[in-house]
Write a protein that holds these residues in place. Sequence first.
Motif, PDB file in Angstrom:
ATOM      1  N   LEU A 168      21.911   2.380  12.107  1.00 48.34           N
ATOM      2  CA  LEU A 168      21.739   2.622  13.348  1.00 48.34           C
ATOM      3  C   LEU A 168      20.573   3.916  13.497  1.00 48.34           C
ATOM      4  O   LEU A 168      20.969   4.948  12.797  1.00 48.34           O
ATOM      5  N   LYS A 169      19.773   3.345  14.492  1.00 45.32           N
ATOM      6  CA  LYS A 169      18.949   4.791  14.750  1.00 45.32           C
ATOM      7  C   LYS A 169      18.904   4.809  16.166  1.00 45.32           C
ATOM      8  O   LYS A 169      18.798   3.848  17.099  1.00 45.32           O
ATOM      9  N   VAL A 170      18.573   6.176  16.626  1.00 43.91           N
ATOM     10  CA  VAL A 170      18.586   6.378  18.002  1.00 43.91           C
ATOM     11  C   VAL A 170      17.675   7.348  18.285  1.00 43.91           C
ATOM     12  O   VAL A 170      17.465   8.407  17.698  1.00 43.91           O
ATOM     13  N   SER A 171      16.644   7.289  19.325  1.00 43.69           N
ATOM     14  CA  SER A 171      15.499   7.892  19.666  1.00 43.69           C
ATOM     15  C   SER A 171      15.789   8.292  21.024  1.00 43.69           C
ATOM     16  O   SER A 171      15.998   7.596  22.066  1.00 43.69           O
ATOM     17  N   LEU A 172      15.974   9.790  21.086  1.00 46.71           N
ATOM     18  CA  LEU A 172      16.403  10.339  22.362  1.00 46.71           C
ATOM     19  C   LEU A 172      15.220  10.478  23.482  1.00 46.71           C
ATOM     20  O   LEU A 172      15.456  10.521  24.490  1.00 46.71           O
ATOM     21  N   GLU A 176      15.107  12.013  16.695  1.00 47.73           N
ATOM     22  CA  GLU A 176      15.639  10.792  16.402  1.00 47.73           C
ATOM     23  C   GLU A 176      16.631  10.911  15.353  1.00 47.73           C
ATOM     24  O   GLU A 176      16.485  11.971  14.127  1.00 47.73           O
ATOM     25  N   ILE A 223      17.941   2.762  21.400  1.00 45.25           N
ATOM     26  CA  ILE A 223      19.215   2.230  20.433  1.00 45.25           C
ATOM     27  C   ILE A 223      18.585   1.177  19.512  1.00 45.25           C
ATOM     28  O   ILE A 223      18.357   0.052  19.980  1.00 45.25           O
ATOM     29  N   GLN A 224      18.691   1.487  18.318  1.00 46.49           N
ATOM     30  CA  GLN A 224      18.346   0.203  17.203  1.00 46.49           C
ATOM     31  C   GLN A 224      19.399  -0.031  16.249  1.00 46.49           C
ATOM     32  O   GLN A 224      19.805   0.854  15.433  1.00 46.49           O
ATOM     33  N   SER A 273      19.286   8.921  12.460  1.00 47.88           N
ATOM     34  CA  SER A 273      19.560   7.411  11.841  1.00 47.88           C
ATOM     35  C   SER A 273      20.619   7.713  10.806  1.00 47.88           C
ATOM     36  O   SER A 273      20.845   8.581   9.980  1.00 47.88           O
ATOM     37  N   LYS A 306      17.194  -3.980  19.416  1.00 48.07           N
ATOM     38  CA  LYS A 306      16.603  -2.646  19.983  1.00 48.07           C
ATOM     39  C   LYS A 306      16.689  -2.758  21.457  1.00 48.07           C
ATOM     40  O   LYS A 306      16.324  -3.656  22.031  1.00 48.07           O
TER      41      LYS A 306
END
Length: 368
Positions: A360-364, A68, A337-338, A70, A333
Amino acid sequence: MRHSFTFFLILVSVTLSAQTTRKYSNEFLNIGVDAAAFGMGNAVTALSNDVNSGYWNPAGLVNINDWEVSGMHASYFANIANYDYLAVAKPLDNESAIGFSVIRFGVDDILNTTQLIDDQGNINYDRISLFSTADYAFTFSYARQLKIPGFSYGVNAKVIRRIIGDFANSWGFGLDAGIQLERNNWKFGFMARDITTTFNAWSIDEEEYATVQNAVEGQNQELPENTEITLPKLQLGIAKSMTIRYDFDVKAELDLNMRFAETNDIISTSAFSISPAFGFEVGYINLVYLRGGVNNFQNIETLEGAPNDPDFEGEFQGDERIGFQPSFGVGFKYRGIQVDYAFTDIGDQSAALYSNVFSLKVSLDSFR
């Protein structure tokens, strides 16, 4: 080149106070990170369960499933100061995780006018220079799930770097520790910041610092102590999560933030002070979010009855009130991608300086 050297003098007086142990030290580390948390009034000690847990409560890092990332940006004091944050975290196995984050709070392009007037009293604008003052924090986090279901702990190791142009700089080190416990949709969190009393060791250029003393006539500005100590702080949170009609997820949390010093917090004694924080989040089908919160409750003393007559010889009438910091936010979200936004007053509800915070937060794991 829009900042004056006057602002720098304020920073010097606040940052380089001639005290070794202070009520307020490394305060940039208390601002917070993540627009989602800002929208909830920073009441996320128990709820935090993603890459941003490295800041709020490292025990929450055990809830991530994959890499993750951010990032956040905010401008303060009418865009004079910039506050930036970047974090990354990954699980090591099913029971542990690690994280790393960087925070920078800085004011750039400050005008240094100490050399504006030479020894003969001549003004030379070519002698004006620019400098920056910035605070950095580098945090390494580790979290592990205990054998007890829903019980986890985490620790932070922090390296702090503070720079005031060519005048002074410091290195610091500190430790944080946190735990989280979840039972039947109730969540409990405990976070201890600066548990070893974080220190900053200052190095001061006496020659450069002397130019500040010479620039402010009639004031004796002594060099500060070389070591600055940050006292521990404790945060206790309790939260409840629920689902309404399958589509709406509701979360609410109440935090108590404690300092071991007498401050203007709403509850204050000679030994400690406490300020509550409350926040909530309503999510719709895990797609859009609405948040609100309030924190930073302070006892504020104001002076009223200031006359317009400069010859007035009476006394001002003091008045006390409770100040607080309101905030609200929204989030979106989609596929890991949030994007979050928060609108918050950086001081209390009576001040005019509001800030727009974006993150911005990204969870792969959603892309694998």
